[in-house]
Motif scaffolding. Structure first.
Motif, short mmCIF file in Angstrom:
data_model
loop_
_atom_site.label_atom_id
_atom_site.label_comp_id
_atom_site.label_asym_id
_atom_site.label_seq_id
_atom_site.Cartn_x
_atom_site.Cartn_y
_atom_site.Cartn_z
N LEU A 68 42.51 78.44 47.25
CA LEU A 68 41.13 78.01 47.03
C LEU A 68 40.20 78.30 48.21
O LEU A 68 39.01 78.49 48.02
CB LEU A 68 41.08 76.54 46.65
N ASP A 69 40.74 78.36 49.42
CA ASP A 69 39.92 78.65 50.60
C ASP A 69 39.56 80.13 50.72
O ASP A 69 38.86 80.50 51.66
CB ASP A 69 40.65 78.22 51.87
N PHE A 70 40.04 80.96 49.79
CA PHE A 70 39.82 82.40 49.89
C PHE A 70 39.07 82.98 48.70
O PHE A 70 39.00 84.19 48.54
CB PHE A 70 41.17 83.12 50.05
N CYS A 71 38.51 82.11 47.85
CA CYS A 71 37.81 82.64 46.67
C CYS A 71 36.65 81.74 46.26
O CYS A 71 36.62 80.55 46.60
CB CYS A 71 38.78 82.81 45.50
N ASP A 72 35.74 82.36 45.53
CA ASP A 72 34.61 81.62 44.96
C ASP A 72 34.97 81.05 43.59
O ASP A 72 34.37 80.08 43.15
CB ASP A 72 33.40 82.56 44.80
N ARG A 73 35.90 81.72 42.92
CA ARG A 73 36.39 81.27 41.60
C ARG A 73 37.90 81.47 41.56
O ARG A 73 38.41 82.48 42.03
CB ARG A 73 35.77 82.07 40.47
N PHE A 74 38.59 80.50 40.96
CA PHE A 74 40.04 80.57 40.82
C PHE A 74 40.41 80.42 39.35
O PHE A 74 39.91 79.52 38.68
CB PHE A 74 40.72 79.46 41.63
N TYR A 75 41.29 81.30 38.89
CA TYR A 75 41.77 81.25 37.51
C TYR A 75 43.29 81.20 37.48
O TYR A 75 43.96 81.80 38.32
CB TYR A 75 41.37 82.50 36.73
N TRP A 76 43.78 80.53 36.46
CA TRP A 76 45.18 80.66 36.06
C TRP A 76 45.21 81.76 35.01
O TRP A 76 44.40 81.73 34.09
CB TRP A 76 45.71 79.37 35.45
N ARG A 90 33.07 83.79 55.67
CA ARG A 90 34.42 83.88 55.08
C ARG A 90 34.44 84.93 53.97
O ARG A 90 35.33 85.75 53.87
CB ARG A 90 34.84 82.51 54.55
N ARG A 91 33.42 84.92 53.11
CA ARG A 91 33.35 85.89 52.01
C ARG A 91 33.31 87.31 52.57
O ARG A 91 34.02 88.19 52.11
CB ARG A 91 32.16 85.65 51.10
N LYS A 92 32.49 87.54 53.58
CA LYS A 92 32.37 88.87 54.19
C LYS A 92 33.73 89.34 54.72
O LYS A 92 34.15 90.47 54.47
CB LYS A 92 31.34 88.85 55.32
N THR A 93 34.41 88.47 55.42
CA THR A 93 35.73 88.81 55.96
C THR A 93 36.71 89.15 54.86
O THR A 93 37.43 90.15 54.93
CB THR A 93 36.28 87.63 56.81
N GLU A 94 36.73 88.35 53.80
CA GLU A 94 37.69 88.57 52.72
C GLU A 94 37.36 89.83 51.91
O GLU A 94 38.26 90.56 51.50
CB GLU A 94 37.78 87.34 51.82
N VAL A 95 36.08 90.09 51.68
CA VAL A 95 35.70 91.31 50.96
C VAL A 95 36.09 92.54 51.78
O VAL A 95 36.61 93.53 51.24
CB VAL A 95 34.20 91.32 50.61
N GLU A 96 35.89 92.49 53.09
CA GLU A 96 36.30 93.60 53.95
C GLU A 96 37.81 93.80 53.92
O GLU A 96 38.29 94.93 53.84
CB GLU A 96 35.80 93.39 55.38
N ARG A 97 38.57 92.72 53.99
CA ARG A 97 40.03 92.82 53.93
C ARG A 97 40.48 93.41 52.60
O ARG A 97 41.36 94.28 52.56
CB ARG A 97 40.67 91.43 54.12
N LEU A 98 39.88 92.95 51.52
CA LEU A 98 40.22 93.46 50.19
C LEU A 98 39.87 94.94 50.08
O LEU A 98 40.67 95.74 49.58
CB LEU A 98 39.48 92.64 49.13
#
Length: 167
Positions: free
Chosen positions: A82-90, A136-144
């Motif tokens: 949850l700390d790494f996304c704006d939306r979480f799905y199963w 956080r979003r910027k960092t994660e989008v760059e990593r992705l």
């Protein structure tokens, strides 16, 4: 024994869809909605998201795929995503009992549900938006992005695999 008789005699779990098929259906659903994702994306906390993607507004989506009830009930690590996304799905196959996902322990207030097979998927409960901090979003989008580009490069030229930072 006829094919129909063989299918009827198989245990239900033997006929269940695998995670690969569920992921394929979710990818098709996402692609139609301009969400592009990568499978098996490592997170900085040591976890690995089954699918992690970015929508047209730059928001991060993570999908945790469960194809068996026991795996769903035994998963205590999912809140770590949850700390790494704006939306979480199963992401689950048709026919899997989704009733546990309605319980407080699975936080239906912050988790959506996608039902998918090998051909398509459908959002049966939308995931509410829980915006990440911009940094956080910027960092994660760059990593992705880097992980996706590395995978494409290595797929095109395996000699590049030893170079750079592996995922």
């Amino acid at each position: 024994m006829t094919d129909a008789a063989r299918i009827e005699s198989q245990p239900i779990e033997d006929m269940a869809l695998g995670a690969t098929e569920v992921a394929r259906g979710i990818r098709r659903l996402f692609a139609r909605n301009d969400v592009w994702c990568l499978a098996e994306m490592p997170l900085r906390n040591g976890r690995r998201a089954d699918l992690m993607g970015v929508d047209s507004k730059g928001r991060i989506i993570i999908v945790e795929i469960k194809v068996q009830r026991g795996d769903l009930l035994g998963d205590g690590k999912w809140p770590d995503y949850l700390d790494f996304c704006d939306r979480f799905y199963w992401g689950v196959p048709p026919g899997l009992d989704r009733s546990p996902l309605e319980g407080d322990g699975y936080r239906p207030d912050c988790c959506g549900i996608i039902v998918a097979d090998g051909y398509d998927g459908e959002i049966v409960r939308p995931a509410p938006l829980h915006p990440l901090a911009a940094a956080r979003r910027k960092t994660e989008v760059e990593r992705l992005s880097r992980a996706a580009l590395r995978r494409l490069t290595v797929a095109a030229d395996a000699h590049c695999a030893p170079w750079g930072t592996a995922e």
